[in-house]
Scaffold this motif. Structure first.
Motif, PDB file in Angstrom:
ATOM      1  N   ILE A  70       0.771  -1.137  -0.126  1.00  0.00           N
ATOM      2  CA  ILE A  70       0.045  -0.183  -0.010  1.00  0.00           C
ATOM      3  C   ILE A  70       1.039   1.330  -0.102  1.00  0.00           C
ATOM      4  O   ILE A  70       1.821   1.257   0.883  1.00  0.00           O
ATOM      5  CB  ILE A  70      -1.038   0.179   1.160  1.00  0.00           C
ATOM      6  N   THR A  71       0.748   2.172  -1.042  1.00  0.00           N
ATOM      7  CA  THR A  71       1.458   3.471  -0.941  1.00  0.00           C
ATOM      8  C   THR A  71       0.796   4.214  -0.322  1.00  0.00           C
ATOM      9  O   THR A  71      -0.257   4.326  -0.085  1.00  0.00           O
ATOM     10  CB  THR A  71       1.630   3.834  -2.372  1.00  0.00           C
ATOM     11  N   GLY A  72       1.302   5.200   0.322  1.00  0.00           N
ATOM     12  CA  GLY A  72       0.606   6.410   1.060  1.00  0.00           C
ATOM     13  C   GLY A  72       0.017   5.648   2.424  1.00  0.00           C
ATOM     14  O   GLY A  72      -1.027   6.046   2.732  1.00  0.00           O
ATOM     15  N   GLY A  73       0.600   4.658   2.878  1.00  0.00           N
ATOM     16  CA  GLY A  73      -0.134   3.521   3.927  1.00  0.00           C
ATOM     17  C   GLY A  73       0.237   4.176   5.332  1.00  0.00           C
ATOM     18  O   GLY A  73      -0.138   3.564   6.416  1.00  0.00           O
ATOM     19  N   ALA A  74       0.892   5.278   5.545  1.00  0.00           N
ATOM     20  CA  ALA A  74       1.322   5.579   7.059  1.00  0.00           C
ATOM     21  C   ALA A  74       0.233   6.418   7.672  1.00  0.00           C
ATOM     22  O   ALA A  74       0.142   6.800   8.896  1.00  0.00           O
ATOM     23  CB  ALA A  74       2.612   6.291   7.046  1.00  0.00           C
ATOM     24  N   SER A  75      -0.739   6.960   7.064  1.00  0.00           N
ATOM     25  CA  SER A  75      -2.026   7.760   7.742  1.00  0.00           C
ATOM     26  C   SER A  75      -3.157   7.528   6.989  1.00  0.00           C
ATOM     27  O   SER A  75      -3.041   6.793   5.906  1.00  0.00           O
ATOM     28  CB  SER A  75      -1.446   9.239   7.910  1.00  0.00           C
ATOM     29  N   GLY A  76      -4.037   8.155   7.360  1.00  0.00           N
ATOM     30  CA  GLY A  76      -5.389   8.285   6.702  1.00  0.00           C
ATOM     31  C   GLY A  76      -5.844   6.919   6.177  1.00  0.00           C
ATOM     32  O   GLY A  76      -5.868   5.999   6.788  1.00  0.00           O
ATOM     33  N   ILE A  77      -6.560   6.908   5.035  1.00  0.00           N
ATOM     34  CA  ILE A  77      -7.272   5.955   4.467  1.00  0.00           C
ATOM     35  C   ILE A  77      -6.212   4.441   4.218  1.00  0.00           C
ATOM     36  O   ILE A  77      -6.633   3.549   4.311  1.00  0.00           O
ATOM     37  CB  ILE A  77      -8.220   6.207   3.477  1.00  0.00           C
ATOM     38  N   ARG A  97       6.460   8.674   2.524  1.00  0.00           N
ATOM     39  CA  ARG A  97       7.493   9.543   2.683  1.00  0.00           C
ATOM     40  C   ARG A  97       7.608   9.983   4.039  1.00  0.00           C
ATOM     41  O   ARG A  97       8.614  10.666   4.502  1.00  0.00           O
ATOM     42  CB  ARG A  97       7.153  10.892   1.851  1.00  0.00           C
ATOM     43  N   ASN A  98       6.588   9.822   4.848  1.00  0.00           N
ATOM     44  CA  ASN A  98       6.698  10.209   6.256  1.00  0.00           C
ATOM     45  C   ASN A  98       7.314   8.861   7.145  1.00  0.00           C
ATOM     46  O   ASN A  98       6.664   8.145   7.798  1.00  0.00           O
ATOM     47  CB  ASN A  98       5.097  10.054   6.861  1.00  0.00           C
ATOM     48  N   GLU A  99       8.502   9.182   7.244  1.00  0.00           N
ATOM     49  CA  GLU A  99       9.341   8.214   8.173  1.00  0.00           C
ATOM     50  C   GLU A  99       8.967   8.093   9.721  1.00  0.00           C
ATOM     51  O   GLU A  99       8.791   6.710  10.149  1.00  0.00           O
ATOM     52  CB  GLU A  99      10.768   8.704   8.023  1.00  0.00           C
ATOM     53  N   GLU A 100       8.630   9.165  10.327  1.00  0.00           N
ATOM     54  CA  GLU A 100       7.918   9.042  11.552  1.00  0.00           C
ATOM     55  C   GLU A 100       6.500   8.210  11.434  1.00  0.00           C
ATOM     56  O   GLU A 100       6.478   7.385  12.578  1.00  0.00           O
ATOM     57  CB  GLU A 100       7.980  10.538  12.270  1.00  0.00           C
ATOM     58  N   GLY A 101       5.909   8.721  10.623  1.00  0.00           N
ATOM     59  CA  GLY A 101       4.452   7.769  10.612  1.00  0.00           C
ATOM     60  C   GLY A 101       4.684   6.264  10.241  1.00  0.00           C
ATOM     61  O   GLY A 101       3.889   5.561  10.949  1.00  0.00           O
ATOM     62  N   LEU A 102       5.648   5.982   9.483  1.00  0.00           N
ATOM     63  CA  LEU A 102       5.857   4.614   9.116  1.00  0.00           C
ATOM     64  C   LEU A 102       6.459   3.800  10.470  1.00  0.00           C
ATOM     65  O   LEU A 102       6.107   2.623  10.748  1.00  0.00           O
ATOM     66  CB  LEU A 102       7.208   4.563   8.186  1.00  0.00           C
ATOM     67  N   ALA A 103       7.145   4.559  11.450  1.00  0.00           N
ATOM     68  CA  ALA A 103       7.729   3.590  12.431  1.00  0.00           C
ATOM     69  C   ALA A 103       6.539   3.770  13.599  1.00  0.00           C
ATOM     70  O   ALA A 103       6.522   2.739  14.140  1.00  0.00           O
ATOM     71  CB  ALA A 103       8.898   4.769  13.028  1.00  0.00           C
ATOM     72  N   LEU A 104       5.798   4.804  13.672  1.00  0.00           N
ATOM     73  CA  LEU A 104       4.434   4.524  14.561  1.00  0.00           C
ATOM     74  C   LEU A 104       3.598   3.363  13.998  1.00  0.00           C
ATOM     75  O   LEU A 104       3.196   2.769  15.053  1.00  0.00           O
ATOM     76  CB  LEU A 104       3.610   5.938  14.477  1.00  0.00           C
ATOM     77  N   LEU A 105       3.414   3.364  12.813  1.00  0.00           N
ATOM     78  CA  LEU A 105       2.701   2.357  12.128  1.00  0.00           C
ATOM     79  C   LEU A 105       3.198   0.773  12.383  1.00  0.00           C
ATOM     80  O   LEU A 105       2.457  -0.038  12.895  1.00  0.00           O
ATOM     81  CB  LEU A 105       2.538   2.645  10.842  1.00  0.00           C
ATOM     82  N   LYS A 106       4.288   0.623  12.294  1.00  0.00           N
ATOM     83  CA  LYS A 106       5.021  -0.566  12.643  1.00  0.00           C
ATOM     84  C   LYS A 106       4.932  -0.927  14.078  1.00  0.00           C
ATOM     85  O   LYS A 106       4.720  -2.112  14.419  1.00  0.00           O
ATOM     86  CB  LYS A 106       6.606  -0.539  12.316  1.00  0.00           C
ATOM     87  N   ASN A 107       4.956  -0.012  14.884  1.00  0.00           N
ATOM     88  CA  ASN A 107       5.025  -0.202  16.306  1.00  0.00           C
ATOM     89  C   ASN A 107       3.413  -0.429  16.874  1.00  0.00           C
ATOM     90  O   ASN A 107       3.085  -1.525  17.420  1.00  0.00           O
ATOM     91  CB  ASN A 107       5.432   0.946  17.051  1.00  0.00           C
ATOM     92  N   GLU A 108       2.442  -0.078  16.038  1.00  0.00           N
ATOM     93  CA  GLU A 108       0.966  -0.031  16.222  1.00  0.00           C
ATOM     94  C   GLU A 108       0.551  -1.410  15.620  1.00  0.00           C
ATOM     95  O   GLU A 108      -0.370  -2.126  16.438  1.00  0.00           O
ATOM     96  CB  GLU A 108       0.379   1.046  15.529  1.00  0.00           C
ATOM     97  N   PHE A 109       1.159  -1.746  14.703  1.00  0.00           N
ATOM     98  CA  PHE A 109       0.805  -2.917  14.042  1.00  0.00           C
ATOM     99  C   PHE A 109       1.335  -4.212  14.665  1.00  0.00           C
ATOM    100  O   PHE A 109       1.135  -5.321  14.107  1.00  0.00           O
ATOM    101  CB  PHE A 109       0.791  -3.083  12.719  1.00  0.00           C
ATOM    102  N   SER A 110       2.458  -4.170  15.549  1.00  0.00           N
ATOM    103  CA  SER A 110       3.187  -5.137  15.843  1.00  0.00           C
ATOM    104  C   SER A 110       2.340  -6.335  16.543  1.00  0.00           C
ATOM    105  O   SER A 110       3.002  -7.509  16.611  1.00  0.00           O
ATOM    106  CB  SER A 110       4.338  -4.896  16.880  1.00  0.00           C
ATOM    107  N   GLY A 111       1.321  -6.110  17.089  1.00  0.00           N
ATOM    108  CA  GLY A 111       0.708  -6.884  17.818  1.00  0.00           C
ATOM    109  C   GLY A 111      -0.150  -7.904  17.061  1.00  0.00           C
ATOM    110  O   GLY A 111      -0.821  -9.092  17.593  1.00  0.00           O
ATOM    111  N   PHE A 112      -0.116  -7.595  15.563  1.00  0.00           N
ATOM    112  CA  PHE A 112      -0.885  -8.796  14.720  1.00  0.00           C
ATOM    113  C   PHE A 112       0.134  -9.950  14.565  1.00  0.00           C
ATOM    114  O   PHE A 112      -0.344 -11.051  14.134  1.00  0.00           O
ATOM    115  CB  PHE A 112      -1.021  -7.918  13.416  1.00  0.00           C
ATOM    116  N   GLY A 113       1.294  -9.842  14.804  1.00  0.00           N
ATOM    117  CA  GLY A 113       2.180 -11.078  14.421  1.00  0.00           C
ATOM    118  C   GLY A 113       2.411 -11.299  13.227  1.00  0.00           C
ATOM    119  O   GLY A 113       2.756 -12.319  12.788  1.00  0.00           O
TER     120      GLY A 113
END
Length: 268
Positions: free
Chosen positions: A10-17, A38-54
């Motif tokens: 998914i492109t542009g996947g760090a925020s929004g829809i 392009r949002n490096e900080e948003g990508l880091a937050l996303l990876k941390n948030e989704f880590s629980g899915f395994g």
């Protein structure tokens, strides 16, 4: 196309829809989720948030306006994630002002991100889908790819381009007998912040959660086109049977579309 066990990009996947579609992909049991943004900080937050899915989540910081970055990141993606089964071209930008107020840079960026990038990205992953005779490409266009609108001239141009390319790609896959589905999505304004300030007289501003779900389901059912909330056939039929002044009057005075961008602010 069933998401379970598949690799999704998914492109542009760090925020929004894009982020919501990423979560819904994980909820459907994908094998691997790849996010470009392009949002490096948003990508880091996303990876941390989704880590629980395994489930493996791979994130790449990439400027999709840069073809060299697209090619390099695509190779990294293939190396780390393998074949991409489902590609969702979601990244986009908007400059909401009259055409004469645009700079040359505004025009270039809008066309590079909204129109050119989906084609370059698809070109990187489509050949493998065709080789294996399996895959899905979903291109997020816009209702602005169907209806012209003041203060959206360049944005509309970019989305008309995506709509035309995406549906032509669908026809090519069918003509070549390839089992690669192509879905073109044309939503009205979505309440993600990207279009803050827009006003709608009659049509509802779309909610991100339900809109993302409809897009994912459209991919799963291999739907060819999805426009929201007005179906694209209604728009095309109206354009075909109504004289242009009459169509303009309906869009302006009944649906209020031509005034939607009057108070546009956009995401800060």
């Amino acid at each position: 196309m069933d998401f379970k066990g598949k690799t999704v990009l998914i492109t542009g996947g760090a925020s929004g829809i894009g982020k919501i579609m990423a979560r819904k992909s994980l909820e459907r049991g994908v094998r691997c989720l790849v996010i470009w943004d392009r949002n490096e900080e948003g990508l880091a937050l996303l990876k941390n948030e989704f880590s629980g899915f395994g489930i493996q989540v791979i994130a790449f910081t990439v400027d999709v306006m840069n073809v060299d970055e697209v090619r390099i990141t695509a190779q990294k993606t293939r190396t780390e994630a393998g074949k991409i089964d489902i590609l969702i071209n979601n990244a986009g930008i908007v400059v909401g002002k009259y055409f004469h107020e645009h700079s040359h840079d505004d025009i270039s960026k809008s066309m590079l991100v909204n129109a050119n990038a989906p084609m370059h990205i698809c070109l990187e992953f489509l050949p493998e889908m065709m080789k294996t005779d399996c895959g899905s490409v979903c291109n997020i266009a816009s209702s602005a790819g169907l209806i012209s609108n003041p203060k959206m001239a360049v944005y509309a141009a970019s989305k008309w381009a995506v709509t035309g390319w995406s549906d032509s790609l669908r026809l090519e896959m069918e003509q070549l007998g390839k089992r690669v589905s192509v879905t073109t999505i044309m939503p009205f304004f979505i309440n993600t912040g990207m279009f803050d300030g827009v006003k709608s007289k009659l049509l509802p501003i779309l909610e991100p959660e339900s809109t993302a779900e409809r897009i994912i389901k459209a991919i799963e059912s291999e739907r060819k086109m999805l426009a929201m909330p007005l179906p694209y056939w209604f728009i095309r039929l109206s354009q075909g049977i109504l004289p242009l002044p009459a169509f303009d009057w309906v869009m302006d005075h009944v649906f209020g579309i031509y005034d939607t961008m009057a108070e546009f602010r956009g995401r800060k």
